[in-house]
Design an enzyme around this catalytic site. Structure first.
Site, PDB file in Angstrom:
ATOM      1  N   GLN A  44      -7.181  -5.896   7.218  1.00  0.00           N
ATOM      2  CA  GLN A  44      -7.667  -5.570   8.568  1.00  0.00           C
ATOM      3  C   GLN A  44      -8.927  -6.356   8.958  1.00  0.00           C
ATOM      4  O   GLN A  44      -9.340  -6.328  10.119  1.00  0.00           O
ATOM      5  CB  GLN A  44      -7.963  -4.069   8.676  1.00  0.00           C
ATOM      6  CG  GLN A  44      -6.751  -3.170   8.662  1.00  0.00           C
ATOM      7  CD  GLN A  44      -6.294  -2.794   7.263  1.00  0.00           C
ATOM      8  OE1 GLN A  44      -6.856  -3.262   6.270  1.00  0.00           O
ATOM      9  NE2 GLN A  44      -5.277  -1.970   7.151  1.00  0.00           N
ATOM     10  N   HIS A 128       9.052   2.343  -2.066  1.00  0.00           N
ATOM     11  CA  HIS A 128       8.845   3.269  -0.946  1.00  0.00           C
ATOM     12  C   HIS A 128      10.156   3.605  -0.245  1.00  0.00           C
ATOM     13  O   HIS A 128      10.847   2.708   0.232  1.00  0.00           O
ATOM     14  CB  HIS A 128       7.924   2.645   0.103  1.00  0.00           C
ATOM     15  CG  HIS A 128       6.542   2.373  -0.392  1.00  0.00           C
ATOM     16  ND1 HIS A 128       5.566   1.833   0.406  1.00  0.00           N
ATOM     17  CD2 HIS A 128       5.962   2.561  -1.598  1.00  0.00           C
ATOM     18  CE1 HIS A 128       4.446   1.706  -0.295  1.00  0.00           C
ATOM     19  NE2 HIS A 128       4.654   2.130  -1.510  1.00  0.00           N
ATOM     20  N   TYR A 159       3.354   7.972   7.655  1.00  0.00           N
ATOM     21  CA  TYR A 159       2.468   8.980   7.069  1.00  0.00           C
ATOM     22  C   TYR A 159       2.442  10.234   7.941  1.00  0.00           C
ATOM     23  O   TYR A 159       1.458  10.953   7.996  1.00  0.00           O
ATOM     24  CB  TYR A 159       1.070   8.405   6.842  1.00  0.00           C
ATOM     25  CG  TYR A 159       1.102   7.259   5.872  1.00  0.00           C
ATOM     26  CD1 TYR A 159       1.510   7.466   4.556  1.00  0.00           C
ATOM     27  CD2 TYR A 159       0.779   5.971   6.275  1.00  0.00           C
ATOM     28  CE1 TYR A 159       1.599   6.416   3.664  1.00  0.00           C
ATOM     29  CE2 TYR A 159       0.862   4.917   5.378  1.00  0.00           C
ATOM     30  CZ  TYR A 159       1.272   5.145   4.082  1.00  0.00           C
ATOM     31  OH  TYR A 159       1.364   4.106   3.192  1.00  0.00           O
ATOM     32  N   ASP A 207       2.569  10.369  -0.683  1.00  0.00           N
ATOM     33  CA  ASP A 207       1.212   9.967  -0.296  1.00  0.00           C
ATOM     34  C   ASP A 207       0.814  10.721   0.979  1.00  0.00           C
ATOM     35  O   ASP A 207       1.407  10.513   2.041  1.00  0.00           O
ATOM     36  CB  ASP A 207       1.202   8.450  -0.044  1.00  0.00           C
ATOM     37  CG  ASP A 207      -0.203   7.902   0.176  1.00  0.00           C
ATOM     38  OD1 ASP A 207      -1.149   8.699   0.298  1.00  0.00           O
ATOM     39  OD2 ASP A 207      -0.339   6.661   0.233  1.00  0.00           O
ATOM     40  N   HIS A 209      -2.069  10.373   2.359  1.00  0.00           N
ATOM     41  CA  HIS A 209      -2.887   9.408   3.099  1.00  0.00           C
ATOM     42  C   HIS A 209      -4.103  10.082   3.729  1.00  0.00           C
ATOM     43  O   HIS A 209      -4.461   9.786   4.872  1.00  0.00           O
ATOM     44  CB  HIS A 209      -2.039   8.684   4.158  1.00  0.00           C
ATOM     45  CG  HIS A 209      -2.155   7.192   4.106  1.00  0.00           C
ATOM     46  ND1 HIS A 209      -2.845   6.469   5.051  1.00  0.00           N
ATOM     47  CD2 HIS A 209      -1.694   6.302   3.213  1.00  0.00           C
ATOM     48  CE1 HIS A 209      -2.788   5.182   4.743  1.00  0.00           C
ATOM     49  NE2 HIS A 209      -2.091   5.051   3.625  1.00  0.00           N
ATOM     50  N   GLU A 233      -0.502  11.697  -3.862  1.00  0.00           N
ATOM     51  CA  GLU A 233      -1.573  10.722  -3.668  1.00  0.00           C
ATOM     52  C   GLU A 233      -2.455  11.058  -2.471  1.00  0.00           C
ATOM     53  O   GLU A 233      -1.947  11.509  -1.429  1.00  0.00           O
ATOM     54  CB  GLU A 233      -0.931   9.341  -3.466  1.00  0.00           C
ATOM     55  CG  GLU A 233      -1.941   8.238  -3.235  1.00  0.00           C
ATOM     56  CD  GLU A 233      -1.285   6.892  -2.983  1.00  0.00           C
ATOM     57  OE1 GLU A 233      -0.045   6.809  -3.124  1.00  0.00           O
ATOM     58  OE2 GLU A 233      -2.003   5.945  -2.656  1.00  0.00           O
ATOM     59  N   GLU A 259      -7.376   4.313  -3.614  1.00  0.00           N
ATOM     60  CA  GLU A 259      -7.212   3.019  -2.938  1.00  0.00           C
ATOM     61  C   GLU A 259      -8.368   2.696  -1.997  1.00  0.00           C
ATOM     62  O   GLU A 259      -8.604   1.537  -1.702  1.00  0.00           O
ATOM     63  CB  GLU A 259      -5.863   2.935  -2.218  1.00  0.00           C
ATOM     64  CG  GLU A 259      -5.750   3.791  -0.974  1.00  0.00           C
ATOM     65  CD  GLU A 259      -4.333   3.789  -0.408  1.00  0.00           C
ATOM     66  OE1 GLU A 259      -3.406   4.115  -1.161  1.00  0.00           O
ATOM     67  OE2 GLU A 259      -4.161   3.455   0.768  1.00  0.00           O
ATOM     68  N   HIS A 309      -3.167   0.054  -6.709  1.00  0.00           N
ATOM     69  CA  HIS A 309      -2.607  -0.058  -5.355  1.00  0.00           C
ATOM     70  C   HIS A 309      -1.794  -1.349  -5.233  1.00  0.00           C
ATOM     71  O   HIS A 309      -2.298  -2.419  -5.555  1.00  0.00           O
ATOM     72  CB  HIS A 309      -3.781  -0.084  -4.367  1.00  0.00           C
ATOM     73  CG  HIS A 309      -3.410   0.150  -2.947  1.00  0.00           C
ATOM     74  ND1 HIS A 309      -3.820  -0.680  -1.933  1.00  0.00           N
ATOM     75  CD2 HIS A 309      -2.682   1.133  -2.365  1.00  0.00           C
ATOM     76  CE1 HIS A 309      -3.365  -0.204  -0.776  1.00  0.00           C
ATOM     77  NE2 HIS A 309      -2.679   0.892  -1.005  1.00  0.00           N
ATOM     78  N   ASP A 313      -0.148  -5.297   1.418  1.00  0.00           N
ATOM     79  CA  ASP A 313      -1.474  -5.845   1.717  1.00  0.00           C
ATOM     80  C   ASP A 313      -2.297  -6.062   0.449  1.00  0.00           C
ATOM     81  O   ASP A 313      -3.509  -6.295   0.523  1.00  0.00           O
ATOM     82  CB  ASP A 313      -2.218  -5.032   2.785  1.00  0.00           C
ATOM     83  CG  ASP A 313      -2.497  -3.598   2.387  1.00  0.00           C
ATOM     84  OD1 ASP A 313      -2.093  -3.203   1.277  1.00  0.00           O
ATOM     85  OD2 ASP A 313      -3.108  -2.878   3.189  1.00  0.00           O
ATOM     86  N   GLU A 336       2.796   0.429  -8.191  1.00  0.00           N
ATOM     87  CA  GLU A 336       3.404   0.396  -6.859  1.00  0.00           C
ATOM     88  C   GLU A 336       3.930  -1.022  -6.588  1.00  0.00           C
ATOM     89  O   GLU A 336       3.259  -2.005  -6.894  1.00  0.00           O
ATOM     90  CB  GLU A 336       2.353   0.772  -5.807  1.00  0.00           C
ATOM     91  CG  GLU A 336       2.885   0.878  -4.397  1.00  0.00           C
ATOM     92  CD  GLU A 336       1.790   1.289  -3.405  1.00  0.00           C
ATOM     93  OE1 GLU A 336       0.610   0.995  -3.669  1.00  0.00           O
ATOM     94  OE2 GLU A 336       2.118   1.907  -2.376  1.00  0.00           O
TER      95      GLU A 336
HETATM   96 MG    MG Z   1      -1.726   5.169  -0.650  1.00  0.00          MG
END
Ligand code: MG
Length: 401
Positions: A44, A128, A159, A207, A209, A233, A259, A309, A313, A336
């Site tokens: 980002q 995922h 999420y 997750d 998040h 998570e 993460e 992680h 990204d 992951e």
């Molecule tokens: Mg995560």
């Protein structure tokens, strides 16, 4: 006297072979043909990281002895006086991983050998599965199981955002709206449905998040206990980690976190207190291989395992670094994995491959990964304003993504 090889150039490569914008660092040495690669991906904020490398780290590093990985990491961390932020940690990681890559190439050893050698032949990975409803998620999980995967993360609607049937106040801005109450109910129903469908032997993960209020997180973790998750998570945000103690005292749902961590205070307490089971740090976000291997050893003393992680990204170079840590660490848990596309495999020769649910390293020295810079230039990183991180609660107020 040993041959001293020095840093001659530090180059920053921005590219976007898939969904995520990547930052790769190339450290060029005084030895012809010898260079290293590192991951500095903070997707980002790619330009902030690139500026930190080009304008601040590079002038400070030129001419230094490439052998001194630890000393360079320590001095890079304090040289700017202000430290432990995501931009600077990622910049330092790019250089740190590249120096480990160079050290491995000089030694003629894969990184896992430099770290202490193999504890295993390959790393279990999780992938995922997502879908608009429980049946669709179950279908995805069955597809992965048929391909040989034994660990699958299950989500529904990302999420839990994009709940467009929600009531909103007049004039509420656009965004990825999210209703914590609906999310909790729907996720528990979905996870029970998938568990029922796939049986007891598939490892399922989820997750949150960091989207729940702390007391909702306690209740949600307890409700997950009968589902037998491999881990849950980010049920809490880093700002709320003191609440892990409440969750721990009330249920045995395995917990994963990290993460977003970028300061040693964040991981030290959760490990020492035995509040979590799996560390999820983004290795470039914590500053690279140098801190990651120390934290892995520290966590081992407390029975905490690693689960670095590894979505899209994390760059392919970062994935290679993760895998070397996984192959070495006695307390590795799971890795992951994001299933890179064909362009990523072409752009990054040596990018590890999965076979029957296991990620295998190659035997090449160092990180064992390269970059085709001409191809990288054909896929420049786009300048966009992220929308999925513009998350909002039902009243329209900003929320954590
Ligand atoms: Mg995560």
């Amino acid at each position: 006297m040993a041959n001293v090889i020095t840093i001659e150039d530090v180059q920053t490569i921005l590219t976007q072979p898939g969904r995520s914008r990547l930052v790769i660092v190339k450290v060029v040495t005084s030895e012809p043909g010898l260079y290293g690669l590192g991951c500095a991906t903070f997707t980002q904020r790619i330009h902030a990281v690139a500026a930190a490398i080009d304008k601040h780290l590079k002038p400070f590093l030129i001419g230094r002895d490439v052998a001194r990985v630890e000393e360079i990491w320590q001095m890079s961390m304090v040289h700017g006086y202000w430290r432990n932020g995501p931009v600077l940690n990622n910049a330092i990681s790019g250089v740190d991983q590249a120096l480990w890559d160079i050290k491995g190439k000089r030694a003629g050893m894969p990184l896992y050998d430099l770290l202490g050698g193999k504890s295993r032949e390959a790393a279990h990975v999780y992938v995922h599965a997502d879908g608009p409803d429980p049946s669709a998620v179950l279908e995805r999980v069955r597809g992965y199981v048929a391909e040989g995967y034994r660990f699958v993360r299950i989500q529904m609607g990302g999420y839990g955002g994009a709940t467009d049937r929600m009531e909103r106040p007049r004039g509420a801005p656009d965004g990825a709206y999210f209703d914590p109450r609906v999310y909790q109910r729907e996720m528990l129903e979905m996870m029970a449905f998938v568990r029922d469908g796939v049986g007891a032997d598939v490892e399922l993960l989820h997750d949150v998040h960091e989207r729940l209020a702390p007391i909702d997180a306690v209740r949600f973790a307890k409700a997950c206990e009968p589902l037998g998750l491999f881990f849950l998570e980010d049920v809490l945000a880093p700002e709320d980690i003191g609440w892990f103690q409440r969750i721990r005292e009330q249920c045995a749902t395995p917990l994963a976190m990290g993460e977003l961590f970028n300061h040693p205070f964040e991981w030290r307490e959760v490990i020492e207190s035995r509040w979590i089971d799996f560390l999820r740090m983004h290795v470039s976000q914590m500053g690279g291989i140098t801190p990651a291997r120390k934290v892995a050893d520290f966590a081992h003393l407390y029975g905490v395992r690693t689960a670095w992680h590894g979505p899209g990204d994390t760059s392919p170079v970062g994935h290679a670094a993760n895998l070397h840590l996984d192959i070495w660490a006695p307390n590795f848990g799971v890795q992951e994995w994001y299933r890179p596309n064909e362009i990523e495999y072409a752009m990054f020769p040596g990018l590890p491959t999965v076979e029957n649910g296991y990620l295998y390293p190659n035997e090449a020295p160092g990180l064992g990964i390269d970059i085709d810079e001409r191809l990288a230039a054909e896929y420049p990183a786009a300048d966009i304003v992220e929308t999925w991180t513009q998350t909002r609660l039902p009243d329209g107020s900003p929320a954590r993504p």
